[in-house]
Design a protein around this motif. Sequence first.
Motif, PDB file in Angstrom:
ATOM      1  N   THR A 113      39.222 -92.187 -31.698  1.00  0.00           N
ATOM      2  CA  THR A 113      38.018 -91.949 -32.499  1.00  0.00           C
ATOM      3  C   THR A 113      38.214 -90.807 -33.488  1.00  0.00           C
ATOM      4  O   THR A 113      38.699 -89.734 -33.113  1.00  0.00           O
ATOM      5  CB  THR A 113      36.838 -91.626 -31.544  1.00  0.00           C
ATOM      6  OG1 THR A 113      36.651 -92.768 -30.698  1.00  0.00           O
ATOM      7  CG2 THR A 113      35.559 -91.359 -32.304  1.00  0.00           C
ATOM      8  N   ARG A 114      37.865 -91.067 -34.728  1.00  0.00           N
ATOM      9  CA  ARG A 114      37.902 -90.030 -35.777  1.00  0.00           C
ATOM     10  C   ARG A 114      36.604 -90.134 -36.578  1.00  0.00           C
ATOM     11  O   ARG A 114      35.943 -91.169 -36.549  1.00  0.00           O
ATOM     12  CB  ARG A 114      39.085 -90.259 -36.735  1.00  0.00           C
ATOM     13  CG  ARG A 114      40.459 -90.228 -36.086  1.00  0.00           C
ATOM     14  CD  ARG A 114      40.873 -88.828 -35.650  1.00  0.00           C
ATOM     15  NE  ARG A 114      42.202 -88.844 -35.060  1.00  0.00           N
ATOM     16  CZ  ARG A 114      42.449 -89.099 -33.767  1.00  0.00           C
ATOM     17  NH1 ARG A 114      41.472 -89.327 -32.927  1.00  0.00           N
ATOM     18  NH2 ARG A 114      43.687 -89.107 -33.316  1.00  0.00           N
ATOM     19  N   LEU A 128      43.844 -88.487 -41.018  1.00  0.00           N
ATOM     20  CA  LEU A 128      42.756 -88.731 -40.069  1.00  0.00           C
ATOM     21  C   LEU A 128      42.179 -87.404 -39.590  1.00  0.00           C
ATOM     22  O   LEU A 128      42.926 -86.475 -39.259  1.00  0.00           O
ATOM     23  CB  LEU A 128      43.289 -89.525 -38.872  1.00  0.00           C
ATOM     24  CG  LEU A 128      43.916 -90.884 -39.188  1.00  0.00           C
ATOM     25  CD1 LEU A 128      44.728 -91.388 -38.007  1.00  0.00           C
ATOM     26  CD2 LEU A 128      42.846 -91.893 -39.545  1.00  0.00           C
ATOM     27  N   PHE A 129      40.858 -87.358 -39.508  1.00  0.00           N
ATOM     28  CA  PHE A 129      40.190 -86.095 -39.208  1.00  0.00           C
ATOM     29  C   PHE A 129      39.107 -86.326 -38.155  1.00  0.00           C
ATOM     30  O   PHE A 129      38.439 -87.363 -38.146  1.00  0.00           O
ATOM     31  CB  PHE A 129      39.557 -85.564 -40.500  1.00  0.00           C
ATOM     32  CG  PHE A 129      38.739 -84.312 -40.337  1.00  0.00           C
ATOM     33  CD1 PHE A 129      39.342 -83.099 -40.019  1.00  0.00           C
ATOM     34  CD2 PHE A 129      37.356 -84.349 -40.513  1.00  0.00           C
ATOM     35  CE1 PHE A 129      38.575 -81.934 -39.879  1.00  0.00           C
ATOM     36  CE2 PHE A 129      36.586 -83.187 -40.376  1.00  0.00           C
ATOM     37  CZ  PHE A 129      37.201 -81.979 -40.056  1.00  0.00           C
ATOM     38  N   ASP A 152      31.029 -96.478 -41.931  1.00  0.00           N
ATOM     39  CA  ASP A 152      32.424 -96.005 -41.930  1.00  0.00           C
ATOM     40  C   ASP A 152      32.855 -95.416 -40.589  1.00  0.00           C
ATOM     41  O   ASP A 152      33.964 -94.952 -40.424  1.00  0.00           O
ATOM     42  CB  ASP A 152      32.650 -94.995 -43.053  1.00  0.00           C
ATOM     43  CG  ASP A 152      31.815 -93.756 -42.900  1.00  0.00           C
ATOM     44  OD1 ASP A 152      31.947 -92.856 -43.725  1.00  0.00           O
ATOM     45  OD2 ASP A 152      31.012 -93.696 -41.946  1.00  0.00           O
ATOM     46  N   LEU A 153      31.953 -95.435 -39.606  1.00  0.00           N
ATOM     47  CA  LEU A 153      32.391 -94.952 -38.291  1.00  0.00           C
ATOM     48  C   LEU A 153      33.116 -96.033 -37.485  1.00  0.00           C
ATOM     49  O   LEU A 153      33.546 -95.814 -36.381  1.00  0.00           O
ATOM     50  CB  LEU A 153      31.197 -94.436 -37.498  1.00  0.00           C
ATOM     51  CG  LEU A 153      31.161 -92.931 -37.275  1.00  0.00           C
ATOM     52  CD1 LEU A 153      30.027 -92.534 -36.366  1.00  0.00           C
ATOM     53  CD2 LEU A 153      32.476 -92.395 -36.732  1.00  0.00           C
ATOM     54  N   PHE A 283      39.826 -81.304 -35.605  1.00  0.00           N
ATOM     55  CA  PHE A 283      41.280 -81.371 -35.827  1.00  0.00           C
ATOM     56  C   PHE A 283      41.632 -82.380 -36.900  1.00  0.00           C
ATOM     57  O   PHE A 283      40.894 -83.325 -37.153  1.00  0.00           O
ATOM     58  CB  PHE A 283      42.051 -81.648 -34.526  1.00  0.00           C
ATOM     59  CG  PHE A 283      41.743 -82.959 -33.855  1.00  0.00           C
ATOM     60  CD1 PHE A 283      42.373 -84.132 -34.235  1.00  0.00           C
ATOM     61  CD2 PHE A 283      40.815 -83.022 -32.812  1.00  0.00           C
ATOM     62  CE1 PHE A 283      42.100 -85.335 -33.596  1.00  0.00           C
ATOM     63  CE2 PHE A 283      40.526 -84.240 -32.176  1.00  0.00           C
ATOM     64  CZ  PHE A 283      41.174 -85.385 -32.561  1.00  0.00           C
ATOM     65  N   ILE A 284      42.781 -82.121 -37.540  1.00  0.00           N
ATOM     66  CA  ILE A 284      43.277 -83.037 -38.567  1.00  0.00           C
ATOM     67  C   ILE A 284      44.734 -83.348 -38.266  1.00  0.00           C
ATOM     68  O   ILE A 284      45.460 -82.507 -37.726  1.00  0.00           O
ATOM     69  CB  ILE A 284      43.099 -82.445 -39.986  1.00  0.00           C
ATOM     70  CG1 ILE A 284      43.422 -83.499 -41.049  1.00  0.00           C
ATOM     71  CG2 ILE A 284      43.947 -81.178 -40.206  1.00  0.00           C
ATOM     72  CD1 ILE A 284      42.703 -83.323 -42.361  1.00  0.00           C
ATOM     73  N   GLU A 285      45.147 -84.564 -38.587  1.00  0.00           N
ATOM     74  CA  GLU A 285      46.523 -84.955 -38.300  1.00  0.00           C
ATOM     75  C   GLU A 285      47.395 -84.540 -39.483  1.00  0.00           C
ATOM     76  O   GLU A 285      47.156 -84.948 -40.610  1.00  0.00           O
ATOM     77  CB  GLU A 285      46.573 -86.455 -38.049  1.00  0.00           C
ATOM     78  CG  GLU A 285      45.614 -86.817 -36.919  1.00  0.00           C
ATOM     79  CD  GLU A 285      45.846 -88.185 -36.345  1.00  0.00           C
ATOM     80  OE1 GLU A 285      46.832 -88.838 -36.726  1.00  0.00           O
ATOM     81  OE2 GLU A 285      45.034 -88.577 -35.505  1.00  0.00           O
TER      82      GLU A 285
END
Length: 359
Positions: A113-114, A128-129, A152-153, A283-285
């Motif tokens: 999930t992001r 992805l965030f 957009d979820l 967090f962000i990838e």
Amino acid sequence: MNMTFRWYGRGNDTVTLEHVKQIPGVKGIVWALHHKPVGEVWEIEEIKAETEYIQSHGFHAEVVESVNVHEAIKLGSEERGRYIEHYKQTIRNLSAFGVKVICYNFMPIFDWTRTDMFRPLEDGSTALFFEKAKVESLEPQELIRTVEDASDLTLPGWEPEKMAQIKELFEAYRAVDEEQLWTNLSFFLKEILPVAEAHGIQMAIHPDDPPWPIFGLPRIITGEASYEKLRAISDSPSNCITLCTGSMGANPANDMVEIAKTYAGLAPFSHIRNVKIFENGDFIETSHLTKDGSINIQGVMAELHKQDYNGYVRPDHGRHIWGEQCRPGYGLYDRALGIMYLNGLWDAYESMAKKEVEL
Ligand code: DNO
């Protein structure tokens, strides 16, 4: 280390196997029959066609990610028996084509999930965030509405057929807390592990992503303690894990170098990627490079090397770079860069171990 690359199949991925062939050091393709509805048996003919296609490009097809687990099994509901029998048949069928590892997860309703799939990074790429407060503020009712509106979820990791029944699923999970989910996992494993073991397949459970409960649903594969509990269910050599640095490492309490030290031996399959964790829990990838994120990728690779790790490894999600249009997180370019970084670290550790270079 047996380097692999995840691929979504012909007509379902912007990346082709001809592309993957040009990434140095890749031996195998991590695949799945992505069109199969969860719970159906993967038939011999379909498996044959896919593995032959992969092998015709000079790759092995020994790792499947994922054979998803039907919600009836996770819920422990009456129809689970039928789906468990289907799962066993899929294991038997896959083993006939040389599959050695099946990655699966036990997350209720949602897979990874992001909140944003294309969040800009400072270097001009997107990634992805996960915005913690946004997910925490979403009441299930509101979430159900957003999913039903196909906003957009809705993520690529979420299965569309499940989203159609999201209201009923939320209702059913009201009776399932963490303990009950463990009981249901245990029931499932005790049924399938003897079949997996008899067919030489290792079942590698993937951590929950992110590794904490979301939307009021329980999540149980969240840190070291989960692995102790998993092994207490069964010490079968087929009862294994997928070591995923980015999923489990999104919780800073999980020290991935320590986890690799203790559990790499239980992990026939590893996903290596970095994430940058912010103080508020977002967090962000990032790129795979150690200094770009919060996870000590260098340390994890050193640990794997120390243990003479011969499991399957894949780079995980990449950023979207150089204007590439692709599945979120699953483009060619940044994952190829990730592979070269992992290969580079491995080669360096290799020469150091052989004393070809001294530091
Ligand atoms: C994210 C992946 C997950 C993973 C499954 C394993 O991109 O790491 O979707 O494949 O959770 O079952």
